[in-house]
Design a protein around this motif. Sequence first.
Motif, PDB file in Angstrom:
ATOM      1  N   THR A 214      61.366 137.408 -23.390  1.00 16.69           N
ATOM      2  CA  THR A 214      60.379 136.372 -23.113  1.00 16.69           C
ATOM      3  C   THR A 214      59.142 136.878 -24.063  1.00 16.69           C
ATOM      4  O   THR A 214      58.336 135.835 -24.619  1.00 16.69           O
ATOM      5  CB  THR A 214      59.961 136.532 -21.838  1.00 16.69           C
ATOM      6  OG1 THR A 214      61.080 136.300 -21.009  1.00 16.69           O
ATOM      7  CG2 THR A 214      58.830 135.349 -21.274  1.00 16.69           C
TER       8      THR A 214
ATOM      9  N   ASN B   8      60.269 127.887 -21.348  1.00 15.49           N
ATOM     10  CA  ASN B   8      61.315 129.023 -21.127  1.00 15.49           C
ATOM     11  C   ASN B   8      61.318 129.332 -19.518  1.00 15.49           C
ATOM     12  O   ASN B   8      60.278 129.126 -18.956  1.00 15.49           O
ATOM     13  CB  ASN B   8      60.442 130.105 -21.848  1.00 15.49           C
ATOM     14  CG  ASN B   8      61.165 131.694 -21.987  1.00 15.49           C
ATOM     15  OD1 ASN B   8      61.285 132.188 -20.832  1.00 15.49           O
ATOM     16  ND2 ASN B   8      61.810 131.950 -23.056  1.00 15.49           N
ATOM     17  N   GLN B   9      62.642 129.532 -19.345  1.00 18.10           N
ATOM     18  CA  GLN B   9      62.742 129.693 -18.076  1.00 18.10           C
ATOM     19  C   GLN B   9      62.035 130.925 -17.259  1.00 18.10           C
ATOM     20  O   GLN B   9      62.086 131.304 -15.993  1.00 18.10           O
ATOM     21  CB  GLN B   9      64.244 130.044 -17.596  1.00 18.10           C
ATOM     22  CG  GLN B   9      64.769 131.414 -18.129  1.00 18.10           C
ATOM     23  CD  GLN B   9      66.329 131.383 -17.855  1.00 18.10           C
ATOM     24  OE1 GLN B   9      66.940 130.869 -16.895  1.00 18.10           O
ATOM     25  NE2 GLN B   9      66.998 131.988 -18.863  1.00 18.10           N
ATOM     26  N   HIS B  10      61.234 131.854 -18.210  1.00 19.55           N
ATOM     27  CA  HIS B  10      60.570 132.898 -17.556  1.00 19.55           C
ATOM     28  C   HIS B  10      59.233 132.653 -17.593  1.00 19.55           C
ATOM     29  O   HIS B  10      58.316 133.820 -17.323  1.00 19.55           O
ATOM     30  CB  HIS B  10      61.084 134.354 -18.324  1.00 19.55           C
ATOM     31  CG  HIS B  10      62.623 134.545 -18.111  1.00 19.55           C
ATOM     32  ND1 HIS B  10      63.080 135.065 -16.963  1.00 19.55           N
ATOM     33  CD2 HIS B  10      63.316 134.534 -19.075  1.00 19.55           C
ATOM     34  CE1 HIS B  10      64.481 135.274 -17.115  1.00 19.55           C
ATOM     35  NE2 HIS B  10      64.655 134.864 -18.341  1.00 19.55           N
TER      36      HIS B  10
END
Length: 413
Positions: free
Chosen positions: A121, A66-68
């Motif tokens: 997220t 996940n990019q977060h």
Amino acid sequence: MNYEELLASRKDGKLNKTRQPIGDYYRQQIDGKYRSVVDIAPELNTNIKFSEALRKECEQNASLVNQHILHFRPQEEGHDIVRLELEQGQYQPLQHVLNDSPAIVAEPHFIEDFTKQLLETAAYLHEQGVYGVCYSPQTVFLRKGDNAPLLLHVGSHYLSMSEPSQLYHDGMEEFVAPEVMNKGTVDNRCDIYSIGKLLQKIFDQSDMPLELRNVVKRAVSESPEDRFNTPTDMLDSINRKRNTYRSLLTFIIAVAIAGLVIALYFDMMPESTPVEFVKPAPRQATDDLIDDGFSPEELGVTSDGDSLVYLEQKTQEEYQAKAEEIFRKRYTEAADKILSKIYNKERMNASEKNFLSQSESTVDELMKAQQEIGAEASLAPARSQLIATEIIERLTDQKKKAIGGSNSYGIQK
């Protein structure tokens, strides 16, 4: 190394130091580059359950896609994990962003994007069977550039610990659901509570948007049953209210425009009005009070004090602008000479030890020049330091480019 990092190197070398549930986060120079790390609190490493939970979190962190999510790599001494080395990137704790740039809250779409990405997220983590537990200004990071939220710590790994207060203290307990602090159930709704508390904290110094007020009020309910069941439910509620308010605002604007058009239409219509001629009354002779030596002050007429205040304020602003212009010109010349001592091909080919030593003395010269020129220009120290930082970073970039770019330095180890 920028001006902020040079200043940090003169202290303990730790930049943006922030307390985390499991230790201290900071940026420090490692192998000639600034890296983000978390030092594990020594008192926690003596707890066997904590050590096992930390290893489990390290294993799962590597599998989260996940990019977060901030990824990290554990560093061990003996059988203990003593430090987490975080992935490279430009980010810092939300706490520092709010302290340094509180106006970011008012930037267009910041809160809308921040809330959406944070809840999405949290929903992703729940799908993986884990919960953040504590979403606080210390544990939530912002990436420089797009201000996207980044999460580092997953609290549900440490449910086996007997006392949650061992992890959540120094103000972080404010962002943890009451049932968690009382050793109760940890589920989706404890994260809903924590995110709601974080949004309240962000708007400590400003008004919360209408679409968030009732949603946040429900999210921070003491009873878990009164909160939203999932982050997706909370996000859907925010979107519905936002769309409702926007539709209402559009309707009000449309009604106002229609009313204005109707008013203009009737105003432009010709109107016949009967004219009644009245003989004017005879004009009474009046005395000229000024000619009789009359003073306006006798009737309480005084000069407009607001005009004087405005002129004084405008004069002060012009004086401040002139002082800043003088400071910029003089400090640019001084800083250029000082930085030229280290940013040249001869100096950049020196050893890293010598280059860092020269950098420290250069910082002292830059700060001394800033204080002297700022005092002469009658600028406040905080304002002169801010301007000096901008000038130094600009000159540093120019000099780096002039000698071939930051990747072509010949600094020797």
